[in-house]
Structure formats: structure tokens, C-alpha cells
Design an enzyme around this catalytic site. Structure first.
Site, PDB file in Angstrom:
ATOM      1  N   GLY A  27       0.832  -1.214   0.000  1.00  0.00           N
ATOM      2  CA  GLY A  27       0.000   0.000   0.000  1.00  0.00           C
ATOM      3  C   GLY A  27       0.857   1.249   0.000  1.00  0.00           C
ATOM      4  O   GLY A  27       0.602   2.202   0.752  1.00  0.00           O
ATOM      5  N   ASN A  49       1.528  -2.456   5.369  1.00  0.00           N
ATOM      6  CA  ASN A  49       0.759  -1.232   5.587  1.00  0.00           C
ATOM      7  C   ASN A  49      -0.590  -1.221   4.874  1.00  0.00           C
ATOM      8  O   ASN A  49      -1.531  -0.578   5.339  1.00  0.00           O
ATOM      9  CB  ASN A  49       1.611  -0.033   5.116  1.00  0.00           C
ATOM     10  CG  ASN A  49       0.776   1.208   4.893  1.00  0.00           C
ATOM     11  OD1 ASN A  49       0.409   1.900   5.846  1.00  0.00           O
ATOM     12  ND2 ASN A  49       0.436   1.498   3.642  1.00  0.00           N
ATOM     13  N   TYR A  72     -12.841  -4.504  11.214  1.00  0.00           N
ATOM     14  CA  TYR A  72     -11.527  -3.831  11.194  1.00  0.00           C
ATOM     15  C   TYR A  72     -10.817  -3.996  12.544  1.00  0.00           C
ATOM     16  O   TYR A  72      -9.615  -4.293  12.595  1.00  0.00           O
ATOM     17  CB  TYR A  72     -11.773  -2.362  10.871  1.00  0.00           C
ATOM     18  CG  TYR A  72     -10.563  -1.491  10.671  1.00  0.00           C
ATOM     19  CD1 TYR A  72      -9.837  -1.533   9.478  1.00  0.00           C
ATOM     20  CD2 TYR A  72     -10.177  -0.571  11.652  1.00  0.00           C
ATOM     21  CE1 TYR A  72      -8.743  -0.691   9.286  1.00  0.00           C
ATOM     22  CE2 TYR A  72      -9.096   0.265  11.461  1.00  0.00           C
ATOM     23  CZ  TYR A  72      -8.381   0.208  10.281  1.00  0.00           C
ATOM     24  OH  TYR A  72      -7.301   1.044  10.094  1.00  0.00           O
ATOM     25  N   ALA A  80     -11.224  -6.424  14.678  1.00  0.00           N
ATOM     26  CA  ALA A  80     -10.804  -7.831  14.794  1.00  0.00           C
ATOM     27  C   ALA A  80      -9.546  -8.080  13.969  1.00  0.00           C
ATOM     28  O   ALA A  80      -8.607  -8.747  14.425  1.00  0.00           O
ATOM     29  CB  ALA A  80     -11.929  -8.751  14.323  1.00  0.00           C
ATOM     30  N   LYS A 107      -7.208  -5.908  12.956  1.00  0.00           N
ATOM     31  CA  LYS A 107      -6.022  -5.216  13.485  1.00  0.00           C
ATOM     32  C   LYS A 107      -5.576  -5.850  14.807  1.00  0.00           C
ATOM     33  O   LYS A 107      -4.372  -5.967  15.061  1.00  0.00           O
ATOM     34  CB  LYS A 107      -6.311  -3.722  13.661  1.00  0.00           C
ATOM     35  CG  LYS A 107      -6.570  -2.977  12.340  1.00  0.00           C
ATOM     36  CD  LYS A 107      -5.390  -3.014  11.400  1.00  0.00           C
ATOM     37  CE  LYS A 107      -5.503  -2.008  10.256  1.00  0.00           C
ATOM     38  NZ  LYS A 107      -4.395  -2.107   9.296  1.00  0.00           N
ATOM     39  N   ILE A 119      -5.308   9.818  11.177  1.00  0.00           N
ATOM     40  CA  ILE A 119      -4.268  10.397  10.326  1.00  0.00           C
ATOM     41  C   ILE A 119      -4.927  10.915   9.045  1.00  0.00           C
ATOM     42  O   ILE A 119      -5.821  10.260   8.493  1.00  0.00           O
ATOM     43  CB  ILE A 119      -3.192   9.324   9.968  1.00  0.00           C
ATOM     44  CG1 ILE A 119      -2.666   8.599  11.231  1.00  0.00           C
ATOM     45  CG2 ILE A 119      -2.059   9.939   9.155  1.00  0.00           C
ATOM     46  CD1 ILE A 119      -1.937   9.456  12.244  1.00  0.00           C
TER      47      ILE A 119
HETATM   48  P1  NAP Z   1      -5.232   4.985   2.261  1.00  0.00           P
HETATM   49  O1  NAP Z   1      -4.833   6.410   2.126  1.00  0.00           O
HETATM   50  O2  NAP Z   1      -6.646   4.610   1.989  1.00  0.00           O
HETATM   51  O3  NAP Z   1      -4.257   4.117   1.327  1.00  0.00           O
HETATM   52  C1  NAP Z   1      -4.415   2.742   1.297  1.00  0.00           C
HETATM   53  C2  NAP Z   1      -3.257   2.116   0.576  1.00  0.00           C
HETATM   54  O4  NAP Z   1      -3.397   0.681   0.669  1.00  0.00           O
HETATM   55  C3  NAP Z   1      -3.207   2.451  -0.898  1.00  0.00           C
HETATM   56  O5  NAP Z   1      -1.860   2.504  -1.293  1.00  0.00           O
HETATM   57  C4  NAP Z   1      -3.928   1.261  -1.541  1.00  0.00           C
HETATM   58  O6  NAP Z   1      -3.534   0.988  -2.894  1.00  0.00           O
HETATM   59  C5  NAP Z   1      -3.441   0.149  -0.640  1.00  0.00           C
HETATM   60  N1  NAP Z   1      -4.323  -1.019  -0.671  1.00  0.00           N
HETATM   61  C6  NAP Z   1      -5.609  -1.119  -0.241  1.00  0.00           C
HETATM   62  N2  NAP Z   1      -6.072  -2.362  -0.451  1.00  0.00           N
HETATM   63  C7  NAP Z   1      -5.060  -3.058  -0.995  1.00  0.00           C
HETATM   64  C8  NAP Z   1      -4.929  -4.384  -1.461  1.00  0.00           C
HETATM   65  N3  NAP Z   1      -5.933  -5.265  -1.371  1.00  0.00           N
HETATM   66  N4  NAP Z   1      -3.739  -4.767  -1.993  1.00  0.00           N
HETATM   67  C9  NAP Z   1      -2.708  -3.895  -2.093  1.00  0.00           C
HETATM   68  N5  NAP Z   1      -2.776  -2.619  -1.685  1.00  0.00           N
HETATM   69  C10 NAP Z   1      -3.945  -2.201  -1.152  1.00  0.00           C
HETATM   70  O7  NAP Z   1      -4.925   4.422   3.713  1.00  0.00           O
HETATM   71  P2  NAP Z   1      -3.985   4.982   4.887  1.00  0.00           P
HETATM   72  O8  NAP Z   1      -4.812   5.878   5.733  1.00  0.00           O
HETATM   73  O9  NAP Z   1      -2.699   5.453   4.344  1.00  0.00           O
HETATM   74  O10 NAP Z   1      -3.799   3.633   5.708  1.00  0.00           O
HETATM   75  C11 NAP Z   1      -2.605   2.871   5.692  1.00  0.00           C
HETATM   76  C12 NAP Z   1      -2.663   1.879   6.834  1.00  0.00           C
HETATM   77  O11 NAP Z   1      -2.810   2.571   8.065  1.00  0.00           O
HETATM   78  C13 NAP Z   1      -3.828   0.901   6.764  1.00  0.00           C
HETATM   79  O12 NAP Z   1      -3.444  -0.371   7.201  1.00  0.00           O
HETATM   80  C14 NAP Z   1      -4.826   1.485   7.738  1.00  0.00           C
HETATM   81  O13 NAP Z   1      -5.703   0.504   8.250  1.00  0.00           O
HETATM   82  C15 NAP Z   1      -3.899   2.044   8.788  1.00  0.00           C
HETATM   83  N6  NAP Z   1      -4.475   3.107   9.606  1.00  0.00           N
HETATM   84  C16 NAP Z   1      -4.832   4.285   9.077  1.00  0.00           C
HETATM   85  C17 NAP Z   1      -5.365   5.275   9.900  1.00  0.00           C
HETATM   86  C18 NAP Z   1      -5.765   6.626   9.397  1.00  0.00           C
HETATM   87  O14 NAP Z   1      -6.287   7.408  10.197  1.00  0.00           O
HETATM   88  N7  NAP Z   1      -5.547   6.963   8.142  1.00  0.00           N
HETATM   89  C19 NAP Z   1      -5.537   5.014  11.263  1.00  0.00           C
HETATM   90  C20 NAP Z   1      -5.164   3.797  11.763  1.00  0.00           C
HETATM   91  C21 NAP Z   1      -4.619   2.851  10.933  1.00  0.00           C
HETATM   92  P3  NAP Z   1      -4.299   1.674  -4.154  1.00  0.00           P
HETATM   93  O15 NAP Z   1      -3.810   3.097  -4.184  1.00  0.00           O
HETATM   94  O16 NAP Z   1      -3.871   0.890  -5.339  1.00  0.00           O
HETATM   95  O17 NAP Z   1      -5.756   1.587  -3.879  1.00  0.00           O
END
Ligand code: NAP
Length: 239
Positions: free
Chosen positions: A8, A85, A150, A152, A154, A183
Site C-alpha cells: 500500500g 501497511n 476492522y 478484529a 487489526k 491520520i
Molecule cells: P489509504 O490512504 O486509503 O491508502 C491505502 C493504501 O493501501 C493504498 O496505497 C492502496 O492501494 C493500498 N491497498 C488497499 N487495499 C489493498 C490491497 N488489497 N492490496 C494492495 N494494496 C492495497 O490508507 P492509509 O490511511 O494510508 O492507511 C494505511 C494503513 O494505516 C492501513 O493499514 C490502515 O488501516 C492504517 N491506519 C490508518 C489510519 C488513518 O487514520 N488513516 C488510522 C489507523 C490505521 P491503491 O492506491 O492501489 O488503492
């Protein structure tokens, strides 16, 4: 060539982590699912010191074919750092959650940890060095209403982080998790930021770069005696 794989890596937190890893001198494998244009932007931001690796982390056949082949063809370039990630959320109260929502979120956030990490682990064990960093969530520590799937997934990765850390500590491999709060990324785009930030002691959402800084610490050789830990990056929003 020292390699770091960031799943990701096309957007959000993953992109910021790719930039950090490139800054640490790594050749970065930028995984993404479908958003090639954004993945190419990440590659441009790291001045081409890496390559794109498209596969769906929820699909074990694709992981085996694409990542498995890359590893096979790059025996001299072992992956030293793995950042699990990639993640999605698909919220709904459990009473209304359908099977597809449950399965998709569990596959993408939890099963992916197993299938991706298993492939990368062999080389790390052979090299007697490795850094595995799993991006989890406050939701996996605290549990959040509307996110049984989600939370479960994480929480599952947190358990796996602690177990695997004990399995591979002797081989110079550390396994840690980062638990972001709120974030600013596409994932939090639809949330009511004004209302939510009132609950956060820092009174703001975090930035992807602030999560990436913590990832860089776990990735560093200096963090060699820290393993099986979950580090919150949440502006003081404790459980
Ligand atoms: P985001 O902006 O939605 O970006 C998600 C990324 O994951 C993108 O690069 C997407 O690729 C990729 N992705 C999604 N499904 C995928 C799959 N099946 N195979 C390969 N790549 C995939 O998310 P983010 O906020 O940066 O989140 C990153 C991580 O942090 C996640 O694990 C999320 O659960 C965790 N997190 C985020 C927050 C927050 O507040 N943002 C809080 C807690 C935890 P594409 O661009 O190709 O779609």
C-alpha cells in the site's frame, strides 16, 4: 542493494513510509492494488530509487505469483525491511454487516500479513537480519463501534506481531507494530474532522509523515533490541 517492501505504498501513510525508507538508503518496492498513477507519483517522489509491484494483498495467488517471482529473480537483493501497511476499512454496525464486508476486511488487513510475511521471512532468516513493521490501528487496541471487522483484523495482527517476534528474535529479526489514531489520508476523508479532533489531546489529526517517522525508528539498526511492541501514534488519544 538493500530492499524495503512497503505494501500500500501508492498513497497516504504507505507513501510517506516509502519516502522515509528511500531516505534511509533503501531500494523501495512500492506495492499497490489498482491506483497506478498514485504509485508512480510515489516512485517519482523517491527519485526512481525503487520499483512498482502490483498485487492485491487480499489475494494469496497474486502474492505468490508477483512477490514470489520477484524474490526468486532477485536472490542477490534480499528484502531487509517489510512494512505491512496496505489496509481498508468498511464500517457498519455488526447487526447490518454482511459477509462480504467481514471477509474483505479480514483478508486485506489480516490474511495479508500471513501470506506476505511468510514469503519474505525466509530470506530474512538466511541473512540473520530483518525488520518487520505492521501498521495496525487504535481500533485494534481499543475496539471501535462500527468496526468489528476492522478491529478484529487489526487486533489479530497485533497478536501475530507479538507471537512472530518471539519466533524470530534469535535470528536478528524484529517484529513491531504501529497503531495510528486519526491520520489525514484518503481513509479518513469522509470523517467529521472537526468533531473528532475535539477528542484528541493534540487537537488535530496526525500526518502520514508522523507515522513514517516512527516506522523509520523501528526500521533502523539501532532499534535492534525492541521487538513485539505496539507503538501508538495518536496525539495522546489513549484507549
Ligand atoms: P489509504 O490512504 O486509503 O491508502 C491505502 C493504501 O493501501 C493504498 O496505497 C492502496 O492501494 C493500498 N491497498 C488497499 N487495499 C489493498 C490491497 N488489497 N492490496 C494492495 N494494496 C492495497 O490508507 P492509509 O490511511 O494510508 O492507511 C494505511 C494503513 O494505516 C492501513 O493499514 C490502515 O488501516 C492504517 N491506519 C490508518 C489510519 C488513518 O487514520 N488513516 C488510522 C489507523 C490505521 P491503491 O492506491 O492501489 O488503492
Amino acid at each position: 542493494m538493500k530492499c524495503a517492501l512497503v505494501t500500500g505504498g501508492s498513497r497516504g501513510i504507505g507513501r510517506a513510509i516509502c519516502q522515509k525508507m528511500a531516505g534511509l538508503g533503501y531500494y523501495v518496492l512500492i506495492n499497490y492494488k489498482s491506483n497506478r498513477a498514485e504509485a508512480e507519483k510515489t516512485l517519482a517522489l523517491i527519485a526512481g530509487t525503487g520499483e512498482l509491484l502490483q498485487f492485491d494483498v487480499a489475494n494469496k495467488t497474486q502474492i505468490q505469483n508477483v512477490l514470489g517471482n520477484w524474490i526468486e529473480n532477485n536472490q542477490n537483493n534480499p528484502i531487509e525491511i517489510l512494512v505491512n501497511n496496505a489496509g481498508i476499512r468498511d464500517d457498519s454496525l455488526m447487526a447490518w454487516m454482511d459477509e462480504e464486508q467481514w471477509e474483505k476486511v479480514l483478508k486485506t488487513n489480516l490474511d495479508s500479513f500471513f501470506y506476505v510475511t511468510r514469503l519474505v521471512l525466509n530470506d530474512m532468516m538466511a541473512q540473520k537480519y530483518g525488520r518487520i513493521i505492521n501498521v495496525v490501528s487504535l481500533s485494534g487496541l481499543k475496539g471501535l463501534a462500527g468496526q468489528t471487522n476492522y478491529s478484529a483484523a487489526k487486533a489479530g495482527v497485533i497478536g501475530a506481531t507479538k507471537a512472530l517476534a518471539q519466533e524470530v528474535a534469535r535470528q536478528g529479526i524484529t517484529v513491531n507494530a504501529l497503531a495510528p489514531g486519526f491520520i489525514k489520508t484518503d481513509m479518513t476523508e469522509g470523517l467529521d474532522e472537526k468533531e473528532l479532533k475535539a477528542l484528541i489531546p493534540a487537537k488535530r489529526f496526525g500526518l502520514p509523515e508522523e507515522v513514517a517517522a516512527a516506522a523509520a525508528f523501528f526500521a533502523s539498526p539501532e532499534a535492534s533490541y525492541i521487538t513485539g511492541q505496539v507503538l501508538s501514534v495518536n496525539g495522546g488519544l489513549y484507549t
